[in-house]
Design a protein around this motif. Structure first.
Motif, PDB file in Angstrom:
ATOM      1  N   GLY A 196       0.803  -1.214   0.000  1.00 35.40           N
ATOM      2  CA  GLY A 196       0.000   0.000   0.000  1.00 35.40           C
ATOM      3  C   GLY A 196       0.829   1.254   0.000  1.00 35.40           C
ATOM      4  N   GLN A 197       0.310   2.287   0.664  1.00 36.59           N
ATOM      5  CA  GLN A 197       0.936   3.601   0.644  1.00 36.59           C
ATOM      6  C   GLN A 197       0.796   4.273   2.003  1.00 36.59           C
ATOM      7  OE1 GLN A 197      -0.763   6.497  -2.136  1.00 36.59           O
ATOM      8  NE2 GLN A 197       1.314   7.036  -2.763  1.00 36.59           N
ATOM      9  N   MET A 198       1.880   4.882   2.473  1.00 37.49           N
ATOM     10  CA  MET A 198       1.860   5.704   3.668  1.00 37.49           C
ATOM     11  C   MET A 198       2.275   7.112   3.264  1.00 37.49           C
ATOM     12  SD  MET A 198       3.855   5.383   7.333  1.00 37.49           S
ATOM     13  CE  MET A 198       5.315   6.314   6.814  1.00 37.49           C
ATOM     14  N   GLN A 199       1.335   8.048   3.393  1.00 36.60           N
ATOM     15  CA  GLN A 199       1.555   9.399   2.869  1.00 36.60           C
ATOM     16  C   GLN A 199       1.886   9.282   1.372  1.00 36.60           C
ATOM     17  OE1 GLN A 199       0.164  10.025   5.756  1.00 36.60           O
ATOM     18  NE2 GLN A 199       1.207  11.971   6.007  1.00 36.60           N
ATOM     19  N   GLU A 200       3.078   9.685   0.940  1.00 42.33           N
ATOM     20  CA  GLU A 200       3.452   9.580  -0.471  1.00 42.33           C
ATOM     21  C   GLU A 200       4.439   8.446  -0.710  1.00 42.33           C
ATOM     22  OE1 GLU A 200       2.002  11.360  -2.775  1.00 42.33           O
ATOM     23  OE2 GLU A 200       0.842  12.444  -1.257  1.00 42.33           O
TER      24      GLU A 200
END
Length: 249
Positions: free
Chosen positions: A120-124
């Motif tokens: 997934g993604q954390m912030q950018e």
């Protein structure tokens, strides 16, 4: 670490017999007749286990129990062994029709362990993790997570322990909430001369959905909110979006 997690994901798609599911009462006591030249019995529930016996055509086999994609059987001479579920296409029932040897929703609810990978993604930044959870009952589980965050200015390692509550465990799509704590270690890229390595304590909360896809596999989506307790005046809020696959046993 990316290659290792990718390899783990591929392993999930061909999980051998160590993936476990409890035997339902309806499967015990069924008797089958070998309807081909022979069937091989393995000493354990997996292709890696050696063949211990060969059962010839016309022999009768009784089903003892199921473990994942493997069925333990016993013949009239009390020889015991494991047969892959695909081999049952070569057998005919003699006393009772077996309606379904596949892993059921009851097996899913009775699981003990669940292991998976999430991306997934954390912030950018790009996020991925390896998760291991133990199910106390159908509703409550404890989960240990080791994650990696790859950003433009720094990389981070995240470790956490959370308690998960499955709100409606018998639903086809199961919603859950979780809360816990963790640790985040941030390593700036070497090109930033004045950047310092630092660590933060994390407080975590999440909401997610699980779907029992097939056999021992579960699709999972999650939104997690993390609060990094820093030594600065303001703490840092982090949002992590995740999607992945798990296997239970």
């Amino acid at each position: 670490m990316i290659k290792q997690l990718a390899l783990l994901l591929l392993m999930f798609l061909s999980l051998p017999a160590w993936v476990n599911a409890q035997t339902t009462n309806s499967e015990q006591g069924n008797t089958l007749e070998v309807n081909v030249a022979f069937v091989e019995l393995h000493s354990g529930p997996g292709w890696a286990y050696p063949v211990t016996n060969v059962i010839e055509k016309g022999e009768m086999l009784s089903i003892e129990r199921k473990r994942g994609s493997w069925i333990k059987v016993i013949d009239r001479r009390t020889n015991q062994g494991w047969v892959h579920i695909d081999a049952f296409k070569q057998l005919t029932t003699a006393t009772q029709k077996i309606s379904d040897l596949a892993i059921s929703q009851d097996d899913y609810l009775a699981r003990d362990w669940e292991v998976g990978v999430l991306f997934g993604q954390m912030q950018e930044a790009t996020y991925y993790s390896l998760n291991l959870s133990y199910q106390f009952d159908a509703s409550v589980a404890a989960e240990l997570t080791a994650g990696k965050v790859l950003g433009q200015s720094s990389n981070s390692d995240i470790y956490s322990l959370q308690l998960t509550m499955h709100l409606f465990p018998d639903w086809t799509v199961t919603p859950y909430v979780s809360a816990g704590g963790g640790y985040m270690h941030i390593q700036p890229h070497s090109v930033l001369a004045q950047a310092e390595t630092r660590s933060h304590t994390l407080m975590l909360a999440a909401f997610g959905l699980k779907y029992h896809l097939a056999r021992n596999f579960v699709i999972r989506a999650e939104a997690q909110q993390a609060l990094a307790l820093t030594d600065r005046d303001l703490n840092e809020d982090l949002t992590i979006w995740k999607l992945g696959i798990s296997a239970f046993f």
